[in-house]
Design an enzyme around this catalytic site. Structure first.
Site, PDB file in Angstrom:
ATOM      1  N   ASN A  23     -41.331   7.491 -23.729  1.00  0.00           N
ATOM      2  CA  ASN A  23     -41.347   8.776 -24.368  1.00  0.00           C
ATOM      3  C   ASN A  23     -39.891   9.531 -24.561  1.00  0.00           C
ATOM      4  OD1 ASN A  23     -42.892  10.885 -25.826  1.00  0.00           O
ATOM      5  ND2 ASN A  23     -42.389  12.343 -24.315  1.00  0.00           N
ATOM      6  N   LYS A  24     -39.686  10.652 -24.974  1.00  0.00           N
ATOM      7  CA  LYS A  24     -38.265  11.188 -25.204  1.00  0.00           C
ATOM      8  C   LYS A  24     -37.657  11.437 -23.859  1.00  0.00           C
ATOM      9  CE  LYS A  24     -36.747  12.044 -28.244  1.00  0.00           C
ATOM     10  NZ  LYS A  24     -35.925  11.159 -29.156  1.00  0.00           N
TER      11      LYS A  24
ATOM     12  N   GLN B 171     -35.657  19.086 -29.972  1.00  0.00           N
ATOM     13  CA  GLN B 171     -37.031  19.058 -30.583  1.00  0.00           C
ATOM     14  C   GLN B 171     -37.995  20.158 -29.868  1.00  0.00           C
ATOM     15  OE1 GLN B 171     -35.112  16.613 -29.556  1.00  0.00           O
ATOM     16  NE2 GLN B 171     -35.548  14.571 -30.631  1.00  0.00           N
TER      17      GLN B 171
ATOM     18  N   ARG C  39     -39.403  12.245 -37.557  1.00  0.00           N
ATOM     19  CA  ARG C  39     -39.293  11.609 -36.193  1.00  0.00           C
ATOM     20  C   ARG C  39     -40.690  11.710 -35.615  1.00  0.00           C
ATOM     21  NH1 ARG C  39     -41.000  15.776 -34.450  1.00  0.00           N
ATOM     22  NH2 ARG C  39     -41.051  14.759 -32.388  1.00  0.00           N
ATOM     23  N   GLY C  40     -40.932  11.378 -34.499  1.00  0.00           N
ATOM     24  CA  GLY C  40     -42.412  11.120 -33.690  1.00  0.00           C
ATOM     25  C   GLY C  40     -43.006   9.948 -34.231  1.00  0.00           C
ATOM     26  N   ALA C  41     -43.544   9.009 -33.201  1.00  0.00           N
ATOM     27  CA  ALA C  41     -43.773   7.661 -33.568  1.00  0.00           C
ATOM     28  C   ALA C  41     -44.982   7.349 -34.632  1.00  0.00           C
ATOM     29  CB  ALA C  41     -44.438   7.107 -32.171  1.00  0.00           C
TER      30      ALA C  41
ATOM     31  N   ASP D  82     -43.990   7.151 -27.613  1.00  0.00           N
ATOM     32  CA  ASP D  82     -43.437   6.415 -28.677  1.00  0.00           C
ATOM     33  C   ASP D  82     -44.032   4.918 -28.511  1.00  0.00           C
ATOM     34  OD1 ASP D  82     -41.127   7.820 -30.497  1.00  0.00           O
ATOM     35  OD2 ASP D  82     -41.451   8.748 -28.455  1.00  0.00           O
TER      36      ASP D  82
END
Length: 380
Positions: A275-276, A224, A75-77, A265
């Site tokens: 973002n998250k 996360q 995960r993470g763009a 993201d």
């Protein structure tokens, strides 16, 4: 560290803390994603199992890579984009037929990878870039096709690591010595090709000798921040404490937080940033207390075709991530849950967007546009 290879049928390996890749592009002791020698296996650190188990998995088909992205093994763009690029590599390696069948196979792989997660623009960006290379070599022999696509994908990965280090150096200059930094979710080496974006800024400040400490939010519902950010910073010897998502205003009010640094993201043309989930709330609290908030992201996360945050697609994930964390029910059975994975922070709440091309500050369309043709500011 346990290393398992389900697709290839290789037995479980016990390797201490040795990296299972002989020459990881990340340049670190661990990697979110790597392409194994031979170009037929994608290696991923299963982030769902951290911090308790450090386990790697390998994937040999584009469909498996897409599912690993969807289920948040990776995960993470930026890391998602790299994983998708490597997904095209294993598809190219598996396509042994003539040019026409190869092109058809690559289009299928692109479609399944593209649908894995909608918000992170890096995924589509990486598929466009590597897809062009894949189609350009359709007339070559199968082994040569795969080698060319793999070369392009590894180059993309190396560029991301260099971009993260450039972002870190630029952003560190905005971090005061002795600062307590708040970060949300994980924008570290685990979310990128290596080094990290928001954590890259923190790492660079630490490496420059600044006495920084970090407050990391848990980042519910998948934690996360608690599981991944705390794990990374602890490994680097950077002082870090975990707070619940609901404690941010408390510590802001006590003047214990001096600066906020988060990842992204997708960044729209006007500087609105996805973002998250929870980032927008932190931005509002930071603005109310006069605490500067920076977004750190590679230029590939900037989507100039997207006018504003209103056009950014927001992924809705399974209710069970909220109602059944770690498989345990915490919500009455008849009660539904909402689970948007991201929110959008308006540009006006940000002190700056840090990219490898420079810092957009103030954050608006004109300052972002000025970076569009700028060279990479620093190289590792």
């Amino acid at each position: 560290m346990s290393v398992r290879y389900p697709s290839g049928g290789v037995p479980t390996l016990k390797t201490g803390h040795a990296h299972p890749h002989p020459e990881p592009v990340s340049g670190a002791r661990y990697s979110a994603v790597e392409l194994m020698p031979g170009n037929q296996r994608v290696l991923m650190l299963d982030q769902r199992r951290l911090p308790l188990v450090e386990a790697y998995e390998t994937y040999t088909r584009a469909e498996e890579v897409a599912e690993a992205i969807r289920s948040m093994v990776v995960r993470g763009a930026p890391a998602i984009g790299i994983a998708a690029a490597y997904g095209l590599v294993v598809a190219a390696s598996a396509a042994k037929g003539d040019g026409a069948s190869y092109v058809e196979a690559m289009h299928r792989a692109d479609a399944v990878l593209r649908a894995a997660r909608p918000t992170a623009v890096n995924l589509a960006w990486a598929l466009e870039r590597i897809g062009k290379e894949a189609l350009a070599v359709a007339a070559e022999l199968p082994l040569e096709r795969a080698d060319r696509v793999a070369e392009a994908a590894r180059k993309l990965h190396r560029e991301d690591v260099a971009a993260c280090r450039a972002i870190g150096a630029l952003g560190a200059a905005r971090i005061p010595d002795g600062a307590t930094i708040l970060t949300h979710c994980n924008a570290g080496a685990l979310a990128t090709g290596g080094y990290g974006t928001a954590l890259g800024v923190i790492r660079a400040a630490h490496e420059a000798g600044k006495k920084v400490r970090v407050l990391a939010t848990e980042t519910r519902p998948l934690f996360q921040g608690a599981r991944l950010t705390a794990w990374e910073l602890a490994r680097d010897g950077i002082p870090v404490e975990v707070i619940t998502d609901s404690m941010v205003a408390h510590f802001m009010g006590r003047r214990e937080i001096h600066v906020v640094v988060v990842g992204a993201d997708r960044i729209a043309r006007n500087g609105d940033t996805a973002n998250k989930i929870g980032t927008y709330g932190i931005a509002c609290i930071a603005a109310a207390h006069g605490v500067p908030m920076y977004v750190a992201a590679p230029w590939s996360t900037v989507d100039l075709a997207c006018p504003s945050g209103e056009q950014i697609p927001i992924e809705e994930r399974s209710e069970r991530e909220v109602t059944h964390p770690e498989g345990t029910a915490i919500v009455p059975e008849a009660v539904r849950a909402r689970n948007p994975a991201f929110d959008v922070t308006p540009a006006r709440l940000l002190a700056g967007i840090v990219t490898e091309r420079g810092i957009a500050s103030p954050v608006d369309e004109a300052h972002l546009a000025a970076l569009a043709s700028a060279p990479i500011a620093l190289q590792s």
